[in-house]
Design a protein around this motif. Structure first.
Motif, PDB file in Angstrom:
ATOM      1  N   LEU A   1       0.840  -1.189   0.000  1.00  0.00           N
ATOM      2  CA  LEU A   1       0.000   0.000   0.000  1.00  0.00           C
ATOM      3  C   LEU A   1       0.881   1.247   0.000  1.00  0.00           C
ATOM      4  O   LEU A   1       1.811   1.372   0.790  1.00  0.00           O
ATOM      5  CB  LEU A   1      -0.898   0.003   1.240  1.00  0.00           C
ATOM      6  N   GLY A   2       0.597   2.153  -0.925  1.00  0.00           N
ATOM      7  CA  GLY A   2       1.376   3.374  -1.040  1.00  0.00           C
ATOM      8  C   GLY A   2       2.585   3.250  -1.935  1.00  0.00           C
ATOM      9  O   GLY A   2       3.274   4.245  -2.191  1.00  0.00           O
ATOM     10  N   GLU A   3       2.878   2.004  -2.412  1.00  0.00           N
ATOM     11  CA  GLU A   3       4.037   1.799  -3.286  1.00  0.00           C
ATOM     12  C   GLU A   3       3.614   1.270  -4.653  1.00  0.00           C
ATOM     13  O   GLU A   3       4.393   0.625  -5.359  1.00  0.00           O
ATOM     14  CB  GLU A   3       5.019   0.833  -2.626  1.00  0.00           C
ATOM     15  N   GLU A   4       2.368   1.537  -5.012  1.00  0.00           N
ATOM     16  CA  GLU A   4       1.841   1.025  -6.286  1.00  0.00           C
ATOM     17  C   GLU A   4       2.644   1.530  -7.479  1.00  0.00           C
ATOM     18  O   GLU A   4       2.761   0.845  -8.505  1.00  0.00           O
ATOM     19  CB  GLU A   4       0.370   1.420  -6.436  1.00  0.00           C
ATOM     20  N   HIS A   5       3.224   2.720  -7.358  1.00  0.00           N
ATOM     21  CA  HIS A   5       3.960   3.329  -8.466  1.00  0.00           C
ATOM     22  C   HIS A   5       5.271   2.611  -8.771  1.00  0.00           C
ATOM     23  O   HIS A   5       5.890   2.867  -9.814  1.00  0.00           O
ATOM     24  CB  HIS A   5       4.258   4.792  -8.141  1.00  0.00           C
TER      25      HIS A   5
ATOM     26  N   ALA B   1       5.747  -0.507  -9.473  1.00  0.00           N
ATOM     27  CA  ALA B   1       5.597  -1.677 -10.352  1.00  0.00           C
ATOM     28  C   ALA B   1       4.625  -1.360 -11.478  1.00  0.00           C
ATOM     29  O   ALA B   1       3.705  -0.538 -11.329  1.00  0.00           O
ATOM     30  CB  ALA B   1       5.100  -2.881  -9.558  1.00  0.00           C
ATOM     31  N   ALA B   2       4.843  -2.044 -12.600  1.00  0.00           N
ATOM     32  CA  ALA B   2       3.959  -1.864 -13.744  1.00  0.00           C
ATOM     33  C   ALA B   2       2.734  -2.765 -13.611  1.00  0.00           C
ATOM     34  O   ALA B   2       2.798  -3.817 -12.967  1.00  0.00           O
ATOM     35  CB  ALA B   2       4.712  -2.201 -15.035  1.00  0.00           C
ATOM     36  N   PRO B   3       1.610  -2.385 -14.191  1.00  0.00           N
ATOM     37  CA  PRO B   3       0.413  -3.248 -14.169  1.00  0.00           C
ATOM     38  C   PRO B   3       0.677  -4.576 -14.881  1.00  0.00           C
ATOM     39  O   PRO B   3       1.573  -4.643 -15.732  1.00  0.00           O
ATOM     40  CB  PRO B   3      -0.626  -2.411 -14.909  1.00  0.00           C
ATOM     41  N   PRO B   4      -0.101  -5.616 -14.522  1.00  0.00           N
ATOM     42  CA  PRO B   4      -1.167  -5.640 -13.522  1.00  0.00           C
ATOM     43  C   PRO B   4      -0.617  -5.796 -12.103  1.00  0.00           C
ATOM     44  O   PRO B   4       0.348  -6.518 -11.888  1.00  0.00           O
ATOM     45  CB  PRO B   4      -1.994  -6.847 -13.926  1.00  0.00           C
ATOM     46  N   ARG B   5      -1.272  -5.131 -11.141  1.00  0.00           N
ATOM     47  CA  ARG B   5      -0.803  -5.113  -9.763  1.00  0.00           C
ATOM     48  C   ARG B   5      -1.951  -5.450  -8.809  1.00  0.00           C
ATOM     49  O   ARG B   5      -3.118  -5.199  -9.106  1.00  0.00           O
ATOM     50  CB  ARG B   5      -0.259  -3.721  -9.413  1.00  0.00           C
ATOM     51  N   VAL B   6      -1.575  -5.995  -7.665  1.00  0.00           N
ATOM     52  CA  VAL B   6      -2.556  -6.257  -6.602  1.00  0.00           C
ATOM     53  C   VAL B   6      -1.930  -5.905  -5.262  1.00  0.00           C
ATOM     54  O   VAL B   6      -0.709  -5.840  -5.121  1.00  0.00           O
ATOM     55  CB  VAL B   6      -3.019  -7.739  -6.559  1.00  0.00           C
ATOM     56  N   ARG B   7      -2.799  -5.688  -4.266  1.00  0.00           N
ATOM     57  CA  ARG B   7      -2.397  -5.543  -2.871  1.00  0.00           C
ATOM     58  C   ARG B   7      -3.083  -6.646  -2.071  1.00  0.00           C
ATOM     59  O   ARG B   7      -4.076  -7.226  -2.518  1.00  0.00           O
ATOM     60  CB  ARG B   7      -2.841  -4.184  -2.317  1.00  0.00           C
ATOM     61  N   ILE B   8      -2.568  -6.920  -0.882  1.00  0.00           N
ATOM     62  CA  ILE B   8      -3.209  -7.901   0.007  1.00  0.00           C
ATOM     63  C   ILE B   8      -3.481  -7.238   1.352  1.00  0.00           C
ATOM     64  O   ILE B   8      -2.590  -6.624   1.944  1.00  0.00           O
ATOM     65  CB  ILE B   8      -2.335  -9.152   0.215  1.00  0.00           C
ATOM     66  N   ARG B   9      -4.721  -7.353   1.813  1.00  0.00           N
ATOM     67  CA  ARG B   9      -5.108  -6.875   3.134  1.00  0.00           C
ATOM     68  C   ARG B   9      -6.067  -7.876   3.748  1.00  0.00           C
ATOM     69  O   ARG B   9      -7.098  -8.210   3.146  1.00  0.00           O
ATOM     70  CB  ARG B   9      -5.781  -5.498   3.053  1.00  0.00           C
ATOM     71  N   ASN B  10      -5.715  -8.401   4.936  1.00  0.00           N
ATOM     72  CA  ASN B  10      -6.591  -9.323   5.669  1.00  0.00           C
ATOM     73  C   ASN B  10      -7.019 -10.502   4.801  1.00  0.00           C
ATOM     74  O   ASN B  10      -8.197 -10.857   4.736  1.00  0.00           O
ATOM     75  CB  ASN B  10      -7.829  -8.581   6.207  1.00  0.00           C
ATOM     76  N   HIS B  11      -6.034 -11.106   4.113  1.00  0.00           N
ATOM     77  CA  HIS B  11      -6.225 -12.293   3.273  1.00  0.00           C
ATOM     78  C   HIS B  11      -6.992 -12.006   1.978  1.00  0.00           C
ATOM     79  O   HIS B  11      -7.320 -12.941   1.248  1.00  0.00           O
ATOM     80  CB  HIS B  11      -6.946 -13.413   4.035  1.00  0.00           C
TER      81      HIS B  11
END
Length: 217
Positions: free
Chosen positions: A103-107, A109-119
């Protein structure tokens, strides 16, 4: 070896040094389960592919819940790779790697991207718009062991199941308040030395598996 058999062997080891240990089955089973999970996590830190599995999960509104993948798929300990499984109406090809970002570091990496929160795996922006399924690669966790799981097979391979026997014996001896202090120290020292040898053997075995996988054509 089953959970019950591991407990019986541990009690036999303890009897070599004395008695008076708290041999409640539920307590013993719980300890075996906890130690097995710890060893799986340690192995994953050496080589996440040793106990590695993969599973597909549908994307709903750009999200997939890892906990929905648990039954019958083993639970994830950590994630090593995520890729497109079913591209659906998107323009991605099957197998396209999806980058996991903080979170906050999306910039970064190039798409496609995902984050993980609480599984929950969640797309960044609309990176996975139209994607129907993703595939997740991860080292698995062993199944938890409960009070009624005495007949369940241990998930560690032979001969490293003995790690659970030795650990339980150490655990019980440490709680044997009626055992003489010198006798307890002697027993724990002997069992710890045996445990160190087994752990070294397991690490060498896992690293050998890693080397063989890397050298495969």
């Amino acid at each position: 070896m089953t959970v019950e058999e591991a407990m019986v062997q541990a009690l036999a080891r303890v009897s070599e040094f004395g008695d008076g240990v708290p041999a409640t089955r539920s307590l013993c089973y719980h300890r075996i389960g906890v130690r097995q999970q710890q060893i799986f996590a340690a192995v994953a830190a050496i080589d996440p592919d040793y106990f590695g599995v993969c599973a597909s999960a549908p994307l709903i509104d750009g999200m997939a819940n890892l906990e929905d993948m648990v039954d019958p798929v083993p639970a994830a300990d950590s994630i090593t790779r995520i890729e497109v499984d079913d591209p659906g109406t998107s323009s991605y090809a099957p197998g396209t790697r999806i980058r996991l970002v903080r979170l906050g570091e999306e910039h970064t990496a190039a798409p496609p991207r995902v984050r993980i929160r609480n599984h929950v795996i969640e797309q960044v922006g609309t990176d996975l718009a139209g994607v129907a399924k993703i595939k997740v690669y991860y080292p698995r966790r062993p199944q938890p062991i409960g009070p009624a799981d005495g007949g369940k097979d241990l998930e560690l391979p032979d001969p490293f199941q003995d790690l659970l026997v030795v650990d339980l014996a150490k655990y019980l001896i440490a709680k044997a308040v009626s055992m003489e202090a010198e006798r307890r120290i002697e027993a724990l020292r002997a069992l710890s030395a045996e445990e160190e040898q087994l752990l070294a053997g397991l690490e060498a075995h896992v690293r050998g598996f890693q080397a063989a996988a890397q050298s495969a054509p």
